[in-house]
Design an enzyme around this catalytic site. Sequence first.
Site, PDB file in Angstrom:
ATOM      1  N   ARG A 114     -47.301  72.656  13.848  1.00 45.88           N
ATOM      2  CA  ARG A 114     -46.768  73.861  14.551  1.00 45.88           C
ATOM      3  C   ARG A 114     -45.984  73.025  16.021  1.00 45.88           C
ATOM      4  NH1 ARG A 114     -44.034  76.679  17.580  1.00 45.88           N
ATOM      5  NH2 ARG A 114     -44.338  78.757  18.059  1.00 45.88           N
ATOM      6  N   HIS A 117     -44.953  73.812  21.919  1.00 53.58           N
ATOM      7  CA  HIS A 117     -44.443  74.891  22.628  1.00 53.58           C
ATOM      8  C   HIS A 117     -45.486  75.434  23.474  1.00 53.58           C
ATOM      9  CE1 HIS A 117     -47.282  76.739  19.729  1.00 53.58           C
ATOM     10  NE2 HIS A 117     -47.072  77.762  20.387  1.00 53.58           N
ATOM     11  N   HIS A 119     -45.982  79.588  25.548  1.00 53.19           N
ATOM     12  CA  HIS A 119     -45.568  81.111  25.502  1.00 53.19           C
ATOM     13  C   HIS A 119     -46.308  81.779  26.829  1.00 53.19           C
ATOM     14  CE1 HIS A 119     -49.095  80.874  23.165  1.00 53.19           C
ATOM     15  NE2 HIS A 119     -48.284  80.300  22.091  1.00 53.19           N
ATOM     16  N   GLU A 123     -53.465  82.618  23.836  1.00 50.77           N
ATOM     17  CA  GLU A 123     -53.301  82.617  22.574  1.00 50.77           C
ATOM     18  C   GLU A 123     -54.878  82.114  22.126  1.00 50.77           C
ATOM     19  OE1 GLU A 123     -50.622  80.049  20.558  1.00 50.77           O
ATOM     20  OE2 GLU A 123     -52.279  79.019  19.388  1.00 50.77           O
ATOM     21  N   HIS A 162     -49.021  73.304  24.043  1.00 53.95           N
ATOM     22  CA  HIS A 162     -49.901  72.866  22.937  1.00 53.95           C
ATOM     23  C   HIS A 162     -49.221  72.865  21.478  1.00 53.95           C
ATOM     24  CE1 HIS A 162     -49.636  77.495  23.006  1.00 53.95           C
ATOM     25  NE2 HIS A 162     -49.876  77.336  21.756  1.00 53.95           N
ATOM     26  N   GLU A 185     -43.536  85.712  17.551  1.00 49.85           N
ATOM     27  CA  GLU A 185     -43.455  84.136  17.303  1.00 49.85           C
ATOM     28  C   GLU A 185     -42.262  83.346  17.279  1.00 49.85           C
ATOM     29  OE1 GLU A 185     -45.142  83.398  13.564  1.00 49.85           O
ATOM     30  OE2 GLU A 185     -44.121  84.882  12.391  1.00 49.85           O
TER      31      GLU A 185
HETATM   32 MN    MN Z   1     -48.986  79.191  20.341  1.00 51.34          MN
END
Ligand code: MN
Length: 402
Positions: A114, A117, A119, A123, A162, A185
């Site tokens: 993943r 990124h 946000h 999380e 992360h 997402e």
């Molecule tokens: Mn994330």
Amino acid sequence: MTDLSRRNALFTMAGGAALAASAASGAELAQPRRPGFGGDDPGPRNAARDSLSPDMLNQPVTDSGTLPNLKFSFADAPTKEYPGGWTRQVTVRELGVSKNIAGVDMRLNSGGVRELHWHKESEWAFMLYGNARITAVGADGKSFVDDVGPGDLWYFPSGVPHSIQGLGPDGCEFLLAFDDGGFDEDSTFLLTDWFNHVPPALLAKNFQAPAEAFAHLPKESERYIFPVALPPADVQKDRIPDTEMVGNRFSHRMMAQEPIKTPHGTVRITDSNNFPAAKTIAAALVEIEPGGIRELHWHPNTDEWQYYIEGQARMGVFAANAHARTFDFAAGDVGYVPFAMGHYIENTGSTTLRFLEMFKSSYYADISLNQWLALTPPELVQGHLNLDPQKVSFRKDKLPVV
Ligand code: MN
Ligand code: MN
């Protein structure tokens, strides 16, 4: 049997496992009726879906009034497939009441990453399957790298960048919970996205490197979930030399916690008391043996967002003002209990029921109906309920699963 009901029985066999089993045993298709009330359903019906919500087709007589929908299945959320895995989300757009928390179910194949990124939302994650390596860097310049396996958690505070990578032999699957139901997402801050939207000359200045170094950036849509060579097996080798590690570890071994044990199940509670990084999400992992229930209770601090991991359940929710409704759940379903509403969860299957309760809070808290009544003067309680005191005695200690 009419032609239509025969046809429905055939649909049944093609549909849900429960109905297929009942058709095989010669049982009639469930109908919305009880003695003296209701009738059969001769028109169009989705029998497979009816079989998944028996308490909607035939509401318990104690149900009444109208409640918002408190169930959504990941099976009804679109799955987005990428070169390194897939992802699907249940947010306030799918489950209208869930303003507090949004969930994502994500699969990373072995090597699948993943993309790096960050946000706005914090999380919280629960590992459902396999192994992953997670990385993060805090505002204090400290770095974090760890490997996680089934039952492990992580928590990345809002804004902290992360990554997650599926490890061998078969990658991983995990549930993410974000502390805002409006999370999407598709609107996270992606590394390649930013690089693509800064002039190359500016990148050259920022990194004090020649502009040609940035001539082969992948387009922002080419990463997100993509394969990268597996990292060194020893996680220590992935730690950046001469840097300090993040003080509050971003990962936690939930299964290493000694559970609250009762004769019919277990509960493990993780919040900022035993996992200090987790400042905005508190959680409980509940296991209930067949026939057991998570006792009648409510939460005095906030709404509850649930994820069903395995088994089969029914949840009864009491919303005051004579309103109550019952919802049925299976693995992969999301449940929700609005703030302060009373509820119970019953294992209706023949195997262990496992589910997560999550709260947008720094701490876990519940109030047991049983304990409340045990710690209230008995004459007062008796004056309310007219119980037979020879047959009912309340428990002073909390027994979360009975
Ligand atoms: Mn994330
Ligand atoms: Mn609860």
